[in-house]
Design a protein around this motif. Structure first.
Motif, mmCIF file in Angstrom:
data_model
loop_
_atom_site.group_PDB
_atom_site.id
_atom_site.type_symbol
_atom_site.label_atom_id
_atom_site.label_comp_id
_atom_site.label_asym_id
_atom_site.label_seq_id
_atom_site.Cartn_x
_atom_site.Cartn_y
_atom_site.Cartn_z
ATOM 1 N N ASP A 191 -0.451 12.086 -1.566
ATOM 2 C CA ASP A 191 0.178 12.018 -2.901
ATOM 3 C C ASP A 191 1.362 12.979 -2.987
ATOM 4 O O ASP A 191 2.429 12.635 -3.523
ATOM 5 N N LEU A 192 1.172 14.201 -2.470
ATOM 6 C CA LEU A 192 2.245 15.195 -2.524
ATOM 7 C C LEU A 192 3.462 14.738 -1.732
ATOM 8 O O LEU A 192 4.601 14.801 -2.225
ATOM 9 N N LEU A 193 3.240 14.274 -0.504
ATOM 10 C CA LEU A 193 4.365 13.844 0.333
ATOM 11 C C LEU A 193 5.102 12.659 -0.283
ATOM 12 O O LEU A 193 6.332 12.556 -0.167
ATOM 13 N N ARG A 194 4.358 11.790 -0.944
ATOM 14 C CA ARG A 194 5.005 10.662 -1.626
ATOM 15 C C ARG A 194 5.889 11.154 -2.775
ATOM 16 O O ARG A 194 7.017 10.683 -2.961
ATOM 17 N N GLU A 195 5.395 12.127 -3.534
ATOM 18 C CA GLU A 195 6.184 12.674 -4.648
ATOM 19 C C GLU A 195 7.420 13.404 -4.126
ATOM 20 O O GLU A 195 8.506 13.304 -4.716
ATOM 21 N N ILE A 196 7.262 14.136 -3.001
ATOM 22 C CA ILE A 196 8.415 14.831 -2.431
ATOM 23 C C ILE A 196 9.464 13.826 -1.955
ATOM 24 O O ILE A 196 10.668 13.995 -2.176
ATOM 25 N N GLU B 72 -0.331 20.623 -12.352
ATOM 26 C CA GLU B 72 -1.524 19.796 -12.555
ATOM 27 C C GLU B 72 -2.558 20.085 -11.472
ATOM 28 O O GLU B 72 -3.736 20.276 -11.753
ATOM 29 N N THR B 73 -2.093 20.101 -10.192
ATOM 30 C CA THR B 73 -2.967 20.411 -9.055
ATOM 31 C C THR B 73 -2.255 21.385 -8.137
ATOM 32 O O THR B 73 -1.176 21.083 -7.630
ATOM 33 N N LEU B 74 -2.855 22.557 -7.947
ATOM 34 C CA LEU B 74 -2.315 23.570 -7.049
ATOM 35 C C LEU B 74 -3.011 23.462 -5.703
ATOM 36 O O LEU B 74 -4.243 23.429 -5.634
ATOM 37 N N MET B 75 -2.241 23.404 -4.618
ATOM 38 C CA MET B 75 -2.782 23.331 -3.269
ATOM 39 C C MET B 75 -2.454 24.634 -2.545
ATOM 40 O O MET B 75 -1.280 25.019 -2.471
ATOM 41 N N VAL B 76 -3.491 25.277 -2.005
ATOM 42 C CA VAL B 76 -3.329 26.588 -1.387
ATOM 43 C C VAL B 76 -3.915 26.559 0.025
ATOM 44 O O VAL B 76 -5.075 26.158 0.211
ATOM 45 N N ALA B 77 -3.135 26.988 1.019
ATOM 46 C CA ALA B 77 -3.653 27.112 2.384
ATOM 47 C C ALA B 77 -4.653 28.260 2.437
ATOM 48 O O ALA B 77 -4.419 29.326 1.849
ATOM 49 N N ASP B 78 -5.764 28.058 3.120
ATOM 50 C CA ASP B 78 -6.849 29.036 3.071
ATOM 51 C C ASP B 78 -6.456 30.428 3.539
ATOM 52 O O ASP B 78 -7.001 31.423 3.073
ATOM 53 N N GLN B 79 -5.460 30.543 4.444
ATOM 54 C CA GLN B 79 -5.093 31.863 4.946
ATOM 55 C C GLN B 79 -4.361 32.711 3.900
ATOM 56 O O GLN B 79 -4.179 33.918 4.096
ATOM 57 N N GLU C 290 -6.277 28.981 -15.832
ATOM 58 C CA GLU C 290 -6.242 29.264 -17.271
ATOM 59 C C GLU C 290 -5.415 28.235 -18.028
ATOM 60 O O GLU C 290 -5.658 27.987 -19.216
ATOM 61 N N ALA C 291 -4.442 27.622 -17.337
ATOM 62 C CA ALA C 291 -3.627 26.570 -17.958
ATOM 63 C C ALA C 291 -4.256 25.191 -17.753
ATOM 64 O O ALA C 291 -3.599 24.171 -17.955
ATOM 65 N N ARG C 292 -5.540 25.183 -17.354
ATOM 66 C CA ARG C 292 -6.314 23.960 -17.142
ATOM 67 C C ARG C 292 -5.780 23.095 -16.012
ATOM 68 O O ARG C 292 -5.894 21.870 -16.023
ATOM 69 N N GLY C 293 -5.202 23.754 -15.028
ATOM 70 C CA GLY C 293 -4.800 23.059 -13.816
ATOM 71 C C GLY C 293 -5.936 23.084 -12.807
ATOM 72 O O GLY C 293 -6.902 23.840 -12.946
ATOM 73 N N ARG C 294 -5.820 22.286 -11.788
ATOM 74 C CA ARG C 294 -6.839 22.202 -10.735
ATOM 75 C C ARG C 294 -6.369 22.989 -9.523
ATOM 76 O O ARG C 294 -5.186 22.907 -9.147
ATOM 77 N N LEU D 214 0.242 21.469 4.919
ATOM 78 C CA LEU D 214 0.492 22.375 3.800
ATOM 79 C C LEU D 214 1.083 23.690 4.294
ATOM 80 O O LEU D 214 2.019 24.226 3.688
ATOM 81 N N SER D 215 0.570 24.227 5.393
ATOM 82 C CA SER D 215 1.114 25.460 5.962
ATOM 83 C C SER D 215 2.580 25.287 6.334
ATOM 84 O O SER D 215 3.389 26.207 6.149
ATOM 85 N N ALA D 216 2.933 24.104 6.840
ATOM 86 C CA ALA D 216 4.326 23.833 7.201
ATOM 87 C C ALA D 216 5.240 23.801 5.975
ATOM 88 O O ALA D 216 6.455 24.002 6.085
ATOM 89 N N LEU D 217 4.654 23.583 4.794
ATOM 90 C CA LEU D 217 5.426 23.572 3.544
ATOM 91 C C LEU D 217 5.440 24.943 2.869
ATOM 92 O O LEU D 217 5.880 25.071 1.731
ATOM 93 N N GLY D 218 4.929 25.951 3.582
ATOM 94 C CA GLY D 218 4.921 27.297 3.026
ATOM 95 C C GLY D 218 3.566 27.764 2.549
ATOM 96 O O GLY D 218 3.437 28.872 2.036
ATOM 97 N N GLY D 219 2.545 26.910 2.702
ATOM 98 C CA GLY D 219 1.191 27.302 2.326
ATOM 99 C C GLY D 219 0.845 27.090 0.865
ATOM 100 O O GLY D 219 -0.315 27.203 0.471
ATOM 101 N N LEU D 220 1.840 26.790 0.050
ATOM 102 C CA LEU D 220 1.622 26.532 -1.381
ATOM 103 C C LEU D 220 2.376 25.280 -1.785
ATOM 104 O O LEU D 220 3.536 25.091 -1.407
ATOM 105 N N ALA D 221 1.724 24.422 -2.558
ATOM 106 C CA ALA D 221 2.376 23.227 -3.081
ATOM 107 C C ALA D 221 1.654 22.816 -4.365
ATOM 108 O O ALA D 221 0.544 23.273 -4.641
ATOM 109 N N ALA D 222 2.302 21.973 -5.130
ATOM 110 C CA ALA D 222 1.701 21.537 -6.395
ATOM 111 C C ALA D 222 2.173 20.152 -6.761
ATOM 112 O O ALA D 222 3.327 19.784 -6.507
ATOM 113 N N ILE D 223 1.255 19.380 -7.305
ATOM 114 C CA ILE D 223 1.622 18.162 -8.030
ATOM 115 C C ILE D 223 1.736 18.592 -9.486
ATOM 116 O O ILE D 223 0.805 19.191 -10.047
ATOM 117 N N THR D 224 2.887 18.332 -10.074
ATOM 118 C CA THR D 224 3.149 18.829 -11.415
ATOM 119 C C THR D 224 2.907 17.769 -12.479
ATOM 120 O O THR D 224 2.784 16.580 -12.195
#
Length: 348
Positions: A263-268, A291-298, A314-318, A332-342
């Protein structure tokens, strides 16, 4: 995972857990952080009596210790999770000790819990009640069998044998032996309760299914046939991406990560509702747009990332933590380890 006890005041307090599988040990890796107080049964050498003329051999006796965690180590090749730190509760306070946790251990963790950690516990409990899944990929002369774990697909067996379907005589015998060997190994890995996705190009999978029907009738009803074009890790990823697992596990952790990454890659690609990299994601979170925060485990242990996850919750995001041991987490790590669907398209 089983929850034995929970004593919380707000987000602070103790939760007692019993990991029941290697998957649960993987979850514990992310539930125990440096600074947490961890209780478990372990073994220490008994203190020797000082009034004896001869030293006696010291026994290792079971004792329940509480240690202040300093480091946590887990490798998928072992069945142990090691928690190292200073003893805070029990004999020999202020000495260093390592807790070797395995499936079946009674573990208590005392800390200030993050909301995503409590979500992880609920997810682990739910996952333990779902059927296990084995993926068997096969083409002429080659097969790979993997077990779906919550951290990725763990390769259980790889089988190769020369000789193709068109060969007669000894070639045909080799093919029959190859199919029988794959069927036997699939039955061993699947045991008595796993669902099996049998996938691959061409008709070899159908031939294998016939062999299994005849030789392993208890396994046959648990098999789902599926088309796949690749073998190995790429083949496992293809099966996940194309939704075969979703027929069995609607909310599988790995299926979730795979779907979110697609979904993220499609939006990008369409310049849509996406942000990636620390700067973009932090800016989106500051607007309450995640809306959805994606975090690399490291990155989870970082104070800045912890604050980011808290603000999104707190803003009711996932918040979803991605395993770096499998393909979606590597992307995700290749994208900087952080990404989000907004929630809406952000101006750039």
């Amino acid at each position: 995972m089983r929850v034995l006890r929970k004593s919380l005041r707000g987000l602070e307090g103790e939760i007692g857990l019993v990991p029941e599988s290697i998957d649960d040990l993987w979850h514990l890796k992310y539930l125990i952080a440096p600074g947490d107080l961890v209780f478990a049964l372990t073994h220490r050498k008994a203190t020797a009596s000082t009034d004896k003329l001869r030293p006696e051999k010291l026994e290792r006796r079971p004792v329940r210790l509480g240690i202040r965690a300093e480091s946590v180590e887990f490798h998928t090749s072992s069945n142990w999770l090691r928690v190292h730190g200073l003893i805070e509760v029990g004999p020999e306070v202020a000495s260093y000790h390592t807790l070797n946790l395995e499936p079946g251990a009674d573990v208590s963790i005392v800390k200030t819990w993050r909301p995503d950690e409590l979500d992880r516990i609920r997810e682990a409990v739910a996952e333990s009640k779902r059927p296990k899944v084995v993926i068997c990929l096969i083409e002429e002369g080659e097969a790979a069998i993997g077990v779906l774990r919550q951290f990725g697909v763990e390769t259980a067996s790889e089988i190769k044998m020369g000789g193709g379907k068109g060969m007669g005589g000894k070639g045909g015998d080799r093919r029959s032996e190859f199919l029988d060997e794959v069927g036997k190994e699939a039955a061993r890995v699947a045991a008595t309760d796993s669902k099996v996705i049998l996938a691959g190009p061409g008709f070899t999978k159908e031939d294998l299914k016939k062999r299994i029907d005849a030789s392993h009738p208890d396994l046959a009803p648990r098999i789902i046939l599926y088309d796949a074009t690749a073998m190995g890790v790429s083949g496992f990823q293809e099966v996940l991406r194309r939704g075969a697992i979703d027929k069995i596990l609607e909310d599988s952790r790995l299926a979730l990560e795979t779907t979110l990454m697609e979904d993220l890659l499609r939006e990008i690609a369409t310049d849509g509702r996406a942000a990636y990299g620390p700067a973009e994601v932090t800016a989106a979170a500051s607007q309450g747009a995640v809306e959805t925060l994606m975090v690399a485990d490291q990155l989870v242990r970082s104070a800045e990332v912890e604050e980011l996850m808290r603000s999104v919750s707190e803003a009711r995001g996932r918040v979803v933590i991605f395993s770096s041991e499998f393909e979606p987490g590597k992307r995700l790590s290749a994208l900087g380890g952080l990404a989000a669907i907004t929630r809406y398209k952000l101006g750039r």
